[in-house]
Write a protein that holds these residues in place. Structure first.
Motif, PDB file in Angstrom:
ATOM      1  N   ARG A 128      -6.926   0.122  -4.666  1.00  0.00           N
ATOM      2  CA  ARG A 128      -7.576  -0.586  -3.572  1.00  0.00           C
ATOM      3  C   ARG A 128      -6.988  -1.989  -3.482  1.00  0.00           C
ATOM      4  O   ARG A 128      -6.655  -2.583  -4.513  1.00  0.00           O
ATOM      5  N   ASP A 155     -13.247   1.105   3.415  1.00  0.00           N
ATOM      6  CA  ASP A 155     -12.199   0.589   2.533  1.00  0.00           C
ATOM      7  C   ASP A 155     -12.558  -0.748   1.891  1.00  0.00           C
ATOM      8  O   ASP A 155     -11.711  -1.402   1.290  1.00  0.00           O
ATOM      9  N   SER A 210       1.014   4.106  -2.932  1.00  0.00           N
ATOM     10  CA  SER A 210       0.711   5.487  -2.533  1.00  0.00           C
ATOM     11  C   SER A 210       1.856   6.402  -2.930  1.00  0.00           C
ATOM     12  O   SER A 210       1.646   7.503  -3.421  1.00  0.00           O
ATOM     13  N   LYS A 211       3.080   5.925  -2.672  1.00  0.00           N
ATOM     14  CA  LYS A 211       4.253   6.727  -3.002  1.00  0.00           C
ATOM     15  C   LYS A 211       4.319   7.049  -4.483  1.00  0.00           C
ATOM     16  O   LYS A 211       4.840   8.082  -4.889  1.00  0.00           O
ATOM     17  N   GLY A 261       1.878   7.719  -6.213  1.00  0.00           N
ATOM     18  CA  GLY A 261       0.810   8.668  -6.515  1.00  0.00           C
ATOM     19  C   GLY A 261      -0.386   8.016  -7.183  1.00  0.00           C
ATOM     20  O   GLY A 261      -1.100   8.651  -7.956  1.00  0.00           O
ATOM     21  N   SER A 305       0.845  -1.206   0.000  1.00  0.00           N
ATOM     22  CA  SER A 305       0.000   0.000   0.000  1.00  0.00           C
ATOM     23  C   SER A 305       0.877   1.252   0.000  1.00  0.00           C
ATOM     24  O   SER A 305       0.600   2.215  -0.719  1.00  0.00           O
ATOM     25  N   LYS A 306       1.934   1.207   0.810  1.00  0.00           N
ATOM     26  CA  LYS A 306       2.853   2.351   0.862  1.00  0.00           C
ATOM     27  C   LYS A 306       3.495   2.585  -0.498  1.00  0.00           C
ATOM     28  O   LYS A 306       3.638   3.712  -0.968  1.00  0.00           O
ATOM     29  N   GLU A 319      -4.095   5.922  -7.218  1.00  0.00           N
ATOM     30  CA  GLU A 319      -5.311   5.609  -6.471  1.00  0.00           C
ATOM     31  C   GLU A 319      -5.584   4.129  -6.683  1.00  0.00           C
ATOM     32  O   GLU A 319      -5.727   3.662  -7.805  1.00  0.00           O
TER      33      GLU A 319
END
Ligand code: ATP
Ligand code: MG
Length: 569
Positions: free
Chosen positions: A193, A228, A186-187, A189, A182-183, A191
């Motif tokens: 799930r 989530d 996210s890093k 950028g 997940s990190k 989106e």
């Protein structure tokens, strides 16, 4: 970097077979070039993005306690024979022989090789847990390589394998990897799930897929607006749908056959009985294919629902489900359009939401008749299963929030393996009592080269790519509007040299080309920012362009340093 020196053959022409934006822009922007079906070369800009993606993956995995290795891409077939996958894997596995007639495969994934690396070398529970990963090329002879880097035959993958002395510890690492993946995304950028994946009929192990949300994705997924919760459409659940008519309005039915001449479809029935489709039982007939036979199976669901084929397949544990013709149904004693669960003479499954439900209208098992007032409690051996497809607007099984349907592209997969490979490959360790036990394993994978395309798929407009800051090949493109103008040229050169000395990711467009041409390249390639050094320099101004919005901002030279510090991290 100087544009004048950069090997970046951009083009205006869309490649012939390209339908997706990422495929078009990566080729037109000079990031990649195709060499064969599902095979791509990475040009300097493409290689830069690939390395950035790779580094983000590596950095987070190292922080999470994983160790990087690099395994041989060419794999002895004997390892695949040991695990039993050599026969099963099918044509995706590229098999070949060397000059001495030894058999090999090109690794599509490396469970066997990794187990082989660890077995005999890790001997005791004291050396566990261990998580080894690599970021390496894979080859899968995909049936339909397409969409550029999204589904190649050769592709870069991060594949990790963890070894544990217990299931609990493997589950701990699985959670650790869910957080780490997940990190990573996210890093970048993105989106995304983490969605619950369909793990197959036979009590498959737990697994989650990381899906980046894009409208062109191959996978259909369901997400909650409120929490989530996210799941692949094949595994998505919902809160039980409440009856549309309540209290006095709820229908109370006689228990009898009702003449319904030529009333066949749910629409015709709702019209005929003046009731919502919720109160009808829909029969969906399929031919279930098993290893040794084929059999007609009926799936009963509410008239307001549709059958989810993967769920249906899992329920009857067949290899495949095929459609059945009216003639075939008749030949087998069914009355098409009037099939109901009235007697248990044929094989059928009922949707879980119909469990013990009463006051329903179903087929009467005779031509032109329905049965009104059916009660599922009257069945002796009902087989219930989750059979229906979740719809937009259904309620979340976790929080009752509104569910939405969207599409996604799988960029990662985490999987609880257990002893699926360690057992057949006889990879064991000694536990506290000196007893030999197979390693309990987890496996994890990220599509590194696929991500390069996925980032563009999620971040682009009709002019080209829009790289996120952490993945852009360069952050800032200094565009000299007129290179023959000495003042402009020198200002830009000085700024470029200064930023380069500070190790900022900057490129200067110093080509002797028209300004419009340079802007088009900036938009197509998709650097996050451009700084235009043009006519307004005389008034002590330059112009900053934000690629994402294409907004332009005049910046006073005096304030330029602060502005650049703010945007270039
Ligand atoms: P898919 O369902 O997309 O075929 P998979 O389930 O076969 O993927 P895994 O075996 O889980 O894939 O591989 C791990 C990751 O490798 C996937 O999440 C995906 O991002 C990436 N990947 C798989 N196949 C390809 C391919 N043909 N081209 C590029 N990336 C791929
Ligand atoms: Mg997968």
């Amino acid at each position: 970097m100087r544009f004048s020196k950069l090997f970046v053959p951009t083009s205006k022409e869309d490649p012939k077979d390209a339908v997706l934006p990422s495929h078009k822009y990566l080729i037109r922007g000079g990031f990649i070039a195709q060499v064969g079906s599902g095979l791509y070369n990475f040009l300097p800009l493409g290689k830069k993005v690939l390395d950035k993606v790779r580094n983000i993956v590596k950095e987070e995995l190292d922080k999470a306690g994983c160790e990087e290795v690099s395994l041989s891409f060419v794999t002895p077939a004997s390892l695949w024979k040991e695990s039993g996958r050599y026969e099963k894997y099918g044509k995706e596995l590229l098999r070949f022989k060397d000059r001495k007639d030894n058999e090999f495969v090109l690794g599509p994934t490396h469970e066997e090789m990794m187990v082989d690396l660890v077995r005999g070398r890790v001997k005791s529970y004291k050396q566990l847990p261990l998580h080894l990963y690599q970021i390496n090329w894979k080859f899968r002879d995909e049936v339909r390589p397409r969409f550029g880097l999204l589904r190649g035959r050769e592709f870069l993958m991060e594949d990790g394998y963890s070894f544990h002395s217990s299931y609990e510890d493997m589950e701990r690492e699985y959670d650790n990897m869910e957080k780490t993946y997940s990190k990573i995304f996210s890093k970048m950028g993105l989106e995304f799930r983490a969605v619950e994946a369909d793990s197959g009929a036979i009590g498959g192990s737990k697994s989650k897929e990381f899906m980046v949300l894009t409208k062109n994705g191959e996978d259909e997924i369901v997400i909650c607006k409120n929490c989530d919760y996210a799941a692949n459409i094949e595994a998505a659940k919902r809160e039980k749908v409440p009856p549309p008519l309540k209290g006095d309005e709820a229908p109370v039915m006689s228990r009898d056959f009702f003449h319904t001449p030529n009333i066949k479809t749910i629409e015709e029935l709702t019209e005929f009985f003046k009731l919502p489709s919720y109160y009808f039982v829909k029969a969906v007939a399929k031919k279930a294919v098993y290893e040794d036979r084929e059999e007609i199976v009926i799936f009963f669901i509410r008239g307001s629902d549709t059958l989810q084929e993967t769920k249906a397949l899992n329920a009857c544990k067949a290899l495949d489900l095929k459609d059945v013709s009216e003639e075939e149904l008749e030949k087998n004693g069914f009355v098409p359009y009037f099939i109901g669960p009235l007697n248990e003479k044929f094989n059928f499954f009922i949707d879980e939401e119909l469990r013990d439900e009463d006051n329903l209208i179903c087929g009467g098992n005779k031509k032109d008749y329905h049965y009104v007032g059916f009660d599922f409690k009257t069945l002796k051996n009902p087989k219930y299963a989750d059979l229906v497809e979740v719809k937009e607007g259904d309620r979340c099984p976790k929080c009752r929030g509104e569910l939405l349907k969207t599409r996604g592209i799988e960029v990662g997969h985490i999987f609880q393996l257990g002893d699926r490979y360690s057992k057949p490959l006889n990879a064991t360790f000694l536990d506290e009592n000196g007893k030999a036990k197979p390693f309990i394993m987890g496996t994890y994978g990220i599509g590194v080269s696929r991500l390069v395309a996925v980032i563009v798929e999620q971040h682009h407009d009709d002019r080209g790519c829009i790289w996120t800051k952490s993945t852009a090949p360069y952050l800032l493109d200094i565009i000299v509007s007129d290179v023959k103008n000495k003042e402009q040229f020198e200002f830009a050169e000085n700024l470029y040299n200064k930023l380069k000395n500070e190790n900022k990711e900057v490129i200067i467009d110093d080509r002797k080309e028209r300004f419009g041409f340079k802007m088009k390249d900036f938009e197509l390639i998709g650097f996050p920012y451009a700084l235009i050094v043009g006519k307004s320099l005389k008034e002590g101004k330059v112009q900053l362009v934000y690629r994402e919005t294409l907004k332009k901002e005049d910046i006073l030279i005096d304030e330029l340093e602060d502005k650049l510090r703010e945007i270039l991290f």
